[in-house]
Structures are given as structure tokens and as C-alpha cells.
Design an enzyme around this catalytic site. Structure first.
Site, mmCIF file in Angstrom:
data_model
loop_
_atom_site.group_PDB
_atom_site.id
_atom_site.type_symbol
_atom_site.label_atom_id
_atom_site.label_comp_id
_atom_site.label_asym_id
_atom_site.label_seq_id
_atom_site.Cartn_x
_atom_site.Cartn_y
_atom_site.Cartn_z
ATOM 1 N N ASP A 37 0.844 -1.199 0.000
ATOM 2 C CA ASP A 37 0.000 0.000 0.000
ATOM 3 C C ASP A 37 0.878 1.248 0.000
ATOM 4 O OD1 ASP A 37 -2.320 1.481 0.039
ATOM 5 O OD2 ASP A 37 -2.655 1.258 2.191
ATOM 6 N N ASN A 85 -10.625 -2.746 -6.248
ATOM 7 C CA ASN A 85 -9.807 -1.891 -7.126
ATOM 8 C C ASN A 85 -10.393 -1.742 -8.534
ATOM 9 O OD1 ASN A 85 -6.597 -2.929 -5.707
ATOM 10 N ND2 ASN A 85 -7.916 -1.206 -5.164
#
Ligand code: FPP
Length: 262
Positions: A37, A85
Site C-alpha cells: 500500500d 480496485n
């Protein structure tokens, strides 16, 4: 794979070397899973488009895969793209897919040379056929390798995986009394692999983000403020030394009863 294999690629006298020497190779985590991340924040801090963060993150992927294989981990799973996503802008999604294909083209030889078995976990039917074909080719080419399993979680969701497993159980006509935790685990994408012992998350967020929900039941979690594009071997080595300090009790009493008896 062992200490000498790690020392072969870390600068002599470096912090990486000191960390590598602290690792107890008899107590390595069998499976390390990583939530990569912070690519967007890394790019924003440099006034670059988000995709540049993903591009820079490829070098971290390379370093992490190589170090994990040299350490002798059995399984490494990287969370590259979640089912959530898909909601990102089309341009970002397609840039991520091309980076992934480029990574595979560039690294397949290295994966083969290092005896790494490549696998993809997730809802792959949602991927474009050309991406799926290229991934499948890499899976097939590395299928006979006997070293580290390298899973990329792509179009992956932990809840979706559990639902898929439940559907598979129904499809196979299993009766309720035939289903237990072991057999359910064998219906998951990670069938046959040990569950993660260590879950790493970069960029400081304290979330599991729908990643390997079933499999991380007893994983030790290590979070670093480091953004994924800055993540290197030394961060992985640090995570493992921290993991080795933990007292894993699996809900039972401490293996080190000092304190508990006071
Ligand atoms: C999270 O950062 C990262 C991703 C969604 C993608 C990770 C992908 C790569 C590193 C490249 C391709 C992967 C492989 C395995 C070759 P973010 O965009 O959510 O960052 P932010 O939270 O700072 O916005």
C-alpha cells in the site's frame, strides 16, 4: 536457501546484513503475505501521477520476491489488485494490468532460474483475456518448479474467495457433515499451501482490506509506515526479526509463562 544466500546480495557492513544475521533460520515464517500500500501517496509526494507510484512499486516487488526466495520462505503472497480496485479509473486499472504484464515478461526468466513457482489467486475470469493468457503461461511455465510459491492476488477478495469455496462445496454435492475447516481450506485458492504466519502491511494503515480473511486467522501482523515503493529487503528482514520476537499462542496459554504465574 539460507543466511549465505541472503548475505550474497546485501551490502557488507550494512543494516541489511546486521538484520539478516539476527534471523533464526530454523523459525522462519512459512508463508509471508503482503498488503502493498502507499503507491499513490508515494507518487503524490513527488507530484507525479499515481501510476508512477505503481511503476516504482515494481522494484519493491522484485526485491521482495528475491529476498523471500533467498531466505527460503515456502510461500510469498503479494496483494496486487483487489476486487474493490475495479472501481478505480479505467486508466489506472489498465496501467496496472500493463505493469503486471511487463513485470512477468521481464521476470519470468528469473523466476525460472530461482526455481520459483508462480501462481495467481483471485477472480481471474474478470481479467482481460490477454492478461489472463499471459498469467496462465507464466503459471504453466513455472508449474514444475519446486522452490518458493509466489502468489499474486489479483482481482482478489477474501469474502469472494470464501463464497467461491462455499459454492464449490455445493457443486461437489458435499453433505454438511463432510465439511470441516481442513476440507473447507482445501476449496480456497490457496489449497495445499500453509496459512500466512506473517502479514505485512505498508504505509501505516491498520486494516486487513479483505485480504486472505480465512487464512490470516492466526497470522502475526506487522505494519510499517514505509510506502510500498520504498519497501526493500531490509524491511522484510526487519518484519521477520519482529515476527520471531512474538509469542504465538493460538488462543492457548503463553509458551513463556513468566508473568502469567506472577
Ligand atoms: C496500493 O497503493 C497498491 C496497489 C493497488 C497496486 C500494487 C501494484 C504494484 C506494486 C504493481 C504491480 C504488481 C506486481 C505484483 C508486479 P495505492 O494506490 O492504494 O496507494 P495509496 O493508498 O497511497 O493511494
Amino acid at each position: 536457501m539460507a543466511l549465505v544466500d541472503v548475505l550474497a546480495v546485501v551490502p557488507p557492513g550494512s543494516a541489511d546484513e546486521a538484520l539478516a544475521r539476527k534471523i533464526d533460520f530454523d523459525r522462519l515464517p512459512r508463508h509471508v503475505a503482503v498488503i502493498m500500500d502507499g503507491n499513490g501517496r508515494w507518487a503524490a509526494a513527488r507530484h507525479l501521477p499515481r501510476v508512477e507510484g505503481h511503476r516504482a512499486g515494481i522494484e519493491s516487488v522484485r526485491d521482495t520476491v528475491e529476498t523471500s526466495a533467498r531466505l527460503g520462505l515456502e510461500v510469498l503472497t503479494l496483494y496486487a489488485f483487489s476486487v474493490e480496485n475495479w472501481k478505480r479509473p479505467e486508466t489506472e486499472v489498465s496501467a496496472l494490468m500493463s505493469l503486471l504484464r511487463r513485470y512477468l515478461r521481464a521476470e519470468l526468466k528469473t523466476l525460472l532460474k530461482n526455481n520459483i513457482r508462480f501462481q495467481v489467486i483471485g477472480q481471474l475470469d474478470r481479467l482481460a483475456p490477454k492478461v489472463r493468457e499471459e498469467l496462465q503461461a507464466a503459471v504453466t511455465r513455472t508449474a514444475i518448479n519446486t522452490g518458493m510459491h509466489f502468489n499474486i492476488a489479483l482481482s482478489y477478495g477474501g469474502r469472494a474467495e470464501i463464497v467461491d469455496a462455499a459454492r464449490e462445496a455445493v457443486r461437489r454435492g458435499l453433505r454438511p457433515e463432510q465439511i470441516d475447516e481442513d476440507m473447507f481450506g482445501a476449496l480456497l485458492y490457496t489449497a495445499g499451501q500453509p496459512d500466512p504466519d506473517l502479514l505485512i502491511r505498508t504505509s501505516g494503515e491498520m486494516r486487513v482490506s479483505n485480504f486472505l480473511l480465512w487464512q490470516i486467522a492466526y497470522a502475526e501482523i506487522w505494519v510499517t509506515e514505509t510506502l510500498w515503493p520504498d519497501f526493500r529487503a531490509r524491511h522484510l528482514l526487519k518484519a521477520i526479526t519482529e515476527y520471531q520476537k512474538r509469542d504465538r499462542r493460538y488462543g492457548a496459554v503463553s509458551s513463556d509463562p513468566v508473568g502469567a504465574l506472577k
